[in-house]
Design an enzyme around this catalytic site. Structure first.
Site, PDB file in Angstrom:
ATOM      1  N   LYS A   1      -5.034   9.683  -8.501  1.00 11.28           N
ATOM      2  CA  LYS A   1      -4.712  10.061  -7.203  1.00 11.28           C
ATOM      3  C   LYS A   1      -4.770  11.583  -6.959  1.00 11.28           C
ATOM      4  O   LYS A   1      -4.129  12.187  -7.508  1.00 11.28           O
ATOM      5  CB  LYS A   1      -3.157   9.511  -6.947  1.00 11.28           C
ATOM      6  CG  LYS A   1      -2.690   9.858  -5.774  1.00 11.28           C
ATOM      7  CD  LYS A   1      -3.455   8.969  -4.631  1.00 11.28           C
ATOM      8  CE  LYS A   1      -2.782   8.824  -3.284  1.00 11.28           C
ATOM      9  NZ  LYS A   1      -3.162   8.168  -2.284  1.00 11.28           N
TER      10      LYS A   1
ATOM     11  N   HIS B   1       0.733  -1.074  -0.047  1.00 16.93           N
ATOM     12  CA  HIS B   1       0.004   0.013   0.085  1.00 16.93           C
ATOM     13  C   HIS B   1       0.828   1.332   0.203  1.00 16.93           C
ATOM     14  O   HIS B   1       0.701   2.174  -0.787  1.00 16.93           O
ATOM     15  CB  HIS B   1      -0.820   0.010   1.051  1.00 16.93           C
ATOM     16  CG  HIS B   1      -1.775   1.240   1.293  1.00 16.93           C
ATOM     17  ND1 HIS B   1      -3.042   1.295   0.632  1.00 16.93           N
ATOM     18  CD2 HIS B   1      -2.028   2.307   1.960  1.00 16.93           C
ATOM     19  CE1 HIS B   1      -3.632   2.540   0.813  1.00 16.93           C
ATOM     20  NE2 HIS B   1      -2.968   2.897   1.720  1.00 16.93           N
TER      21      HIS B   1
ATOM     22  N   HIS C   1       3.247   5.904  -1.615  1.00 16.32           N
ATOM     23  CA  HIS C   1       3.790   7.077  -0.910  1.00 16.32           C
ATOM     24  C   HIS C   1       5.186   6.944  -1.187  1.00 16.32           C
ATOM     25  O   HIS C   1       6.042   7.556  -0.350  1.00 16.32           O
ATOM     26  CB  HIS C   1       3.474   7.222   0.535  1.00 16.32           C
ATOM     27  CG  HIS C   1       2.033   7.431   0.733  1.00 16.32           C
ATOM     28  ND1 HIS C   1       1.161   8.479   0.531  1.00 16.32           N
ATOM     29  CD2 HIS C   1       0.827   6.319   1.176  1.00 16.32           C
ATOM     30  CE1 HIS C   1      -0.096   8.423   0.417  1.00 16.32           C
ATOM     31  NE2 HIS C   1      -0.250   7.164   1.234  1.00 16.32           N
TER      32      HIS C   1
END
Length: 297
Positions: free
Chosen positions: A231, A173, A188
């Site tokens: 995103k 993730h 990230h």
């Protein structure tokens, strides 16, 4: 009595995720040590960005493409990606299936890549500082115990699809990113963003925040599409090493699970948001990492 009860209630999230008691001052002091120890971070000139158009947070969800150029104008791959933690992170990034609902099948070769990555990061000064802190705090009884838990909390599989498949992990993730309900979730790591853009899979749209740091790492919040999936606000440490990201996110996850983790880096304030996965457990009801990332205003 009321003050004591409030203090106990504040500790419950940390205890549920295997957390421990640490003051804000201790957190910032250790974060500064991790920041100073990050020898593998990008140097000035190693990364050149074309930020182009800035949008407000209210505009970020529109998904308009304001950037005719790519985000990354230059990355010194030879200087950065030859370093063991970077090369071993890159080896992991083709192991994941982005859409949730598709089971992650971990082969023996992929498991060896996970072990090699952990070997590399744990040999760095950044992770040595974190390990020493956790041992001094009594959170773990040995370096081996910390390594085992680090692997479980980050690489242990769970389901983001209502139990239909073991399709996710904290590492996937945060460091790779996922596609869920037609949108990008997580993602990230600047290394993965660069990799996707180089592969032609990421279309950079705009940015909404560029942090106050004049050296790497800096915090960047950006908008992009990954294979067409939006995103709307994705934040990342730009130019950091894999070990710095993993160490700081782990520190905040253990010390401030499911809330904001306030630290300073190079004397400037930064906030990490952490989330634990509450629908399944490992070991003695320990919670997996659900997410951890830098917040932008």
């Amino acid at each position: 009595m009321a003050a004591v009860l409030r203090a106990l209630l504040c500790l419950l999230p940390a205890l549920a995720a295997g957390g421990f008691s640490v003051s804000d001052q201790e957190l910032s002091a250790l974060a500064e040590r991790l920041y100073a120890a990050d020898r593998n971070r990008a140097a000035p000139g190693d990364i050149v960005l074309a930020l182009q158009h800035r949008v407000s947070n209210s505009e970020a969800g529109a998904g308009h493409d304001y950037a005719p150029q790519r985000l990354f104008s230059r990355v010194a791959e030879d200087a950065l990606f030859s370093r063991p933690t970077f090369s071993r992170l890159l080896a992991l990034l083709d192991n994941f299936v982005a859409p949730t609902g598709s089971a992650e099948v971990v082969t023996a070769a992929e498991q060896r890549e996970v072990a090699a990555f952990l070997d590399a990061v744990l040999q760095t000064p950044v992770m040595a500082a974190l390990t020493s802190f956790f041992l001094d705090k009594g959170l773990y009884g040995s370096e081996a115990a910390f390594r085992d838990d680090l692997e479980e909390m980050w690489f242990g599989l769970y389901s983001r699809s209502g139990g239909s498949a073991l399709d996710s992990s904290g590492f996937e993730h945060v460091f790779h990113g996922e596609i869920k309900n037609g949108k990008v979730s997580g993602g990230h790591s600047w290394v993965q963003l660069y990799r996707l853009e180089k592969l032609g899979q990421l279309n950079y749209l705009s940015y909404s925040y560029d942090g106050p740091w004049d050296t790497f790492p800096d915090v960047l919040a950006l908008q992009y599409r990954w294979d067409g999936h939006l995103k709307s606000i994705g934040s990342t440490f730009m130019g950091s090493s894999p070990e710095f990201d993993l160490a700081l996110y782990t520190l905040c996850y253990k010390a401030r699970p499911d809330r904001e983790c306030h630290v300073t880096l190079g004397g400037k304030a930064a906030t990490i948001q952490t989330y634990s996965w509450t629908n399944s457990y490992y070991g003695d009801r320990q919670r997996f990492v659900a997410s951890s990332y830098p917040l932008s205003p």
